[in-house]
Scaffold this motif. Sequence first.
Motif, PDB file in Angstrom:
ATOM      1  N   VAL A 263     103.690 -10.354  -9.433  1.00 37.12           N
ATOM      2  CA  VAL A 263     102.967 -11.607  -9.646  1.00 37.12           C
ATOM      3  C   VAL A 263     102.812 -11.934 -11.133  1.00 37.12           C
ATOM      4  CG1 VAL A 263     100.743 -12.779  -9.306  1.00 37.12           C
ATOM      5  CG2 VAL A 263     101.761 -11.468  -7.446  1.00 37.12           C
ATOM      6  N   PHE A 264     102.421 -10.931 -11.933  1.00 34.29           N
ATOM      7  CA  PHE A 264     102.115 -11.201 -13.337  1.00 34.29           C
ATOM      8  C   PHE A 264     103.230 -10.803 -14.298  1.00 34.29           C
ATOM      9  CE2 PHE A 264      97.947 -10.634 -11.277  1.00 34.29           C
ATOM     10  CZ  PHE A 264      97.479 -11.922 -11.463  1.00 34.29           C
ATOM     11  N   GLY A 265     104.239 -10.090 -13.825  1.00 40.71           N
ATOM     12  CA  GLY A 265     105.296  -9.633 -14.705  1.00 40.71           C
ATOM     13  C   GLY A 265     106.676 -10.144 -14.361  1.00 40.71           C
ATOM     14  N   SER A 266     106.759 -11.196 -13.566  1.00 40.66           N
ATOM     15  CA  SER A 266     108.075 -11.714 -13.183  1.00 40.66           C
ATOM     16  C   SER A 266     108.807 -12.262 -14.407  1.00 40.66           C
ATOM     17  CB  SER A 266     107.931 -12.802 -12.115  1.00 40.66           C
ATOM     18  OG  SER A 266     107.319 -13.955 -12.665  1.00 40.66           O
ATOM     19  N   ASN A 267     110.146 -12.306 -14.292  1.00 45.11           N
ATOM     20  CA  ASN A 267     110.975 -12.789 -15.381  1.00 45.11           C
ATOM     21  C   ASN A 267     111.968 -13.801 -14.839  1.00 45.11           C
ATOM     22  OD1 ASN A 267     112.245 -13.134 -17.804  1.00 45.11           O
ATOM     23  ND2 ASN A 267     113.365 -11.194 -17.723  1.00 45.11           N
ATOM     24  N   PRO A 268     111.849 -15.080 -15.163  1.00 44.35           N
ATOM     25  CA  PRO A 268     110.833 -15.665 -16.030  1.00 44.35           C
ATOM     26  C   PRO A 268     109.460 -15.659 -15.346  1.00 44.35           C
ATOM     27  CG  PRO A 268     112.166 -17.408 -15.065  1.00 44.35           C
ATOM     28  CD  PRO A 268     112.782 -16.095 -14.641  1.00 44.35           C
ATOM     29  N   PRO A 269     108.408 -15.833 -16.133  1.00 37.82           N
ATOM     30  CA  PRO A 269     107.060 -15.772 -15.559  1.00 37.82           C
ATOM     31  C   PRO A 269     106.774 -16.924 -14.601  1.00 37.82           C
ATOM     32  CG  PRO A 269     106.993 -15.897 -17.982  1.00 37.82           C
ATOM     33  CD  PRO A 269     108.415 -16.041 -17.565  1.00 37.82           C
ATOM     34  N   ILE A 270     105.942 -16.623 -13.610  1.00 42.13           N
ATOM     35  CA  ILE A 270     105.413 -17.690 -12.750  1.00 42.13           C
ATOM     36  C   ILE A 270     104.496 -18.552 -13.613  1.00 42.13           C
ATOM     37  CG2 ILE A 270     103.976 -18.219 -10.738  1.00 42.13           C
ATOM     38  CD1 ILE A 270     104.824 -15.481  -9.582  1.00 42.13           C
ATOM     39  N   SER A 271     104.548 -19.828 -13.436  1.00 40.02           N
ATOM     40  CA  SER A 271     103.739 -20.751 -14.230  1.00 40.02           C
ATOM     41  C   SER A 271     102.256 -20.359 -14.160  1.00 40.02           C
ATOM     42  CB  SER A 271     103.911 -22.174 -13.695  1.00 40.02           C
ATOM     43  OG  SER A 271     102.874 -23.006 -14.165  1.00 40.02           O
ATOM     44  N   PRO A 272     101.594 -20.240 -15.333  1.00 38.01           N
ATOM     45  CA  PRO A 272     100.164 -19.968 -15.329  1.00 38.01           C
ATOM     46  C   PRO A 272      99.368 -21.002 -14.531  1.00 38.01           C
ATOM     47  CG  PRO A 272     101.036 -19.647 -17.522  1.00 38.01           C
ATOM     48  CD  PRO A 272     102.145 -20.252 -16.682  1.00 38.01           C
ATOM     49  N   GLU A 273      99.866 -22.220 -14.493  1.00 38.46           N
ATOM     50  CA  GLU A 273      99.197 -23.273 -13.720  1.00 38.46           C
ATOM     51  C   GLU A 273      99.211 -22.937 -12.232  1.00 38.46           C
ATOM     52  OE1 GLU A 273      99.607 -28.080 -13.118  1.00 38.46           O
ATOM     53  OE2 GLU A 273     100.477 -27.140 -14.895  1.00 38.46           O
ATOM     54  N   VAL A 274     100.354 -22.454 -11.754  1.00 36.90           N
ATOM     55  CA  VAL A 274     100.474 -22.068 -10.342  1.00 36.90           C
ATOM     56  C   VAL A 274      99.537 -20.903 -10.036  1.00 36.90           C
ATOM     57  CG1 VAL A 274     102.042 -21.040  -8.637  1.00 36.90           C
ATOM     58  CG2 VAL A 274     102.827 -22.922 -10.095  1.00 36.90           C
ATOM     59  N   LEU A 275      99.566 -19.871 -10.885  1.00 38.61           N
ATOM     60  CA  LEU A 275      98.744 -18.689 -10.632  1.00 38.61           C
ATOM     61  C   LEU A 275      97.255 -18.977 -10.776  1.00 38.61           C
ATOM     62  CD1 LEU A 275     100.912 -15.917 -12.313  1.00 38.61           C
ATOM     63  CD2 LEU A 275     100.717 -16.479  -9.886  1.00 38.61           C
ATOM     64  N   ALA A 276      96.890 -19.819 -11.756  1.00 35.32           N
ATOM     65  CA  ALA A 276      95.475 -20.174 -11.926  1.00 35.32           C
ATOM     66  C   ALA A 276      94.946 -20.863 -10.677  1.00 35.32           C
ATOM     67  CB  ALA A 276      95.302 -21.067 -13.156  1.00 35.32           C
ATOM     68  N   LYS A 277      95.749 -21.744 -10.127  1.00 33.85           N
ATOM     69  CA  LYS A 277      95.325 -22.439  -8.904  1.00 33.85           C
ATOM     70  C   LYS A 277      95.280 -21.471  -7.725  1.00 33.85           C
ATOM     71  CE  LYS A 277      95.921 -26.644  -6.382  1.00 33.85           C
ATOM     72  NZ  LYS A 277      96.096 -28.050  -6.594  1.00 33.85           N
ATOM     73  N   ALA A 278      96.293 -20.588  -7.610  1.00 34.42           N
ATOM     74  CA  ALA A 278      96.356 -19.651  -6.491  1.00 34.42           C
ATOM     75  C   ALA A 278      95.181 -18.670  -6.511  1.00 34.42           C
ATOM     76  CB  ALA A 278      97.673 -18.884  -6.519  1.00 34.42           C
ATOM     77  N   PHE A 279      94.811 -18.182  -7.711  1.00 34.46           N
ATOM     78  CA  PHE A 279      93.734 -17.197  -7.822  1.00 34.46           C
ATOM     79  C   PHE A 279      92.390 -17.827  -8.138  1.00 34.46           C
ATOM     80  CE2 PHE A 279      97.469 -14.503  -8.510  1.00 34.46           C
ATOM     81  CZ  PHE A 279      97.192 -13.488  -7.605  1.00 34.46           C
ATOM     82  N   GLN A 280      92.381 -19.144  -8.325  1.00 39.09           N
ATOM     83  CA  GLN A 280      91.165 -19.906  -8.618  1.00 39.09           C
ATOM     84  C   GLN A 280      90.442 -19.365  -9.844  1.00 39.09           C
ATOM     85  OE1 GLN A 280      88.846 -20.433  -5.017  1.00 39.09           O
ATOM     86  NE2 GLN A 280      90.695 -20.764  -3.819  1.00 39.09           N
ATOM     87  N   VAL A 281      91.235 -19.174 -10.920  1.00 36.53           N
ATOM     88  CA  VAL A 281      90.683 -18.739 -12.201  1.00 36.53           C
ATOM     89  C   VAL A 281      91.250 -19.630 -13.295  1.00 36.53           C
ATOM     90  CG1 VAL A 281      90.386 -16.327 -11.465  1.00 36.53           C
ATOM     91  CG2 VAL A 281      92.505 -17.023 -12.599  1.00 36.53           C
ATOM     92  N   ASP A 282      90.667 -19.521 -14.488  1.00 39.62           N
ATOM     93  CA  ASP A 282      91.126 -20.277 -15.649  1.00 39.62           C
ATOM     94  C   ASP A 282      92.515 -19.798 -16.077  1.00 39.62           C
ATOM     95  OD1 ASP A 282      91.126 -20.452 -18.879  1.00 39.62           O
ATOM     96  OD2 ASP A 282      89.973 -22.105 -17.984  1.00 39.62           O
TER      97      ASP A 282
END
Length: 151
Positions: free
Chosen positions: A121-140
Amino acid sequence: MYLCFGLWGFSAVNIEQILGLITLGISLARIDFAPKGLNPPHTHPRATEILVVQEGTLYVGFVTSNPENRLITKVLKKGDVFVFPIGLIHFQLNVVDGDAVTFAALSSQNPGVVITIPNAVFGSNPPISPEVLAKAFQVDKNVINYLQKQF
């Protein structure tokens, strides 16, 4: 290898090491845990795992499938056995200050490369968009940026 915290060693026996396992439907791994060592949440996409504790005390668990997502856990001591069903996210944590040794039998000669959840989830190459992950995990997004830098 994948990110582990405090594992002394991980030795696997599957078709990559012993071709004679082809068609036998089994693999084996020995996992040596340092004090407080963690085998982080991961899956084996093609195998059920049976874990046997040879030495030490481990807190282990797995999460059932959607939509229930129920956490099943147990503290295991020397001689105890635990089953992680095929494909489910699971972990092991050495909960004492001493070493722990386990053996894992897997129900496939090719159980699949271990898929470690934080790495994926956090170390993919290329990285998953922080926007996608922020929404998925409901964090900043700053939290996601920090986590991605750790991998």
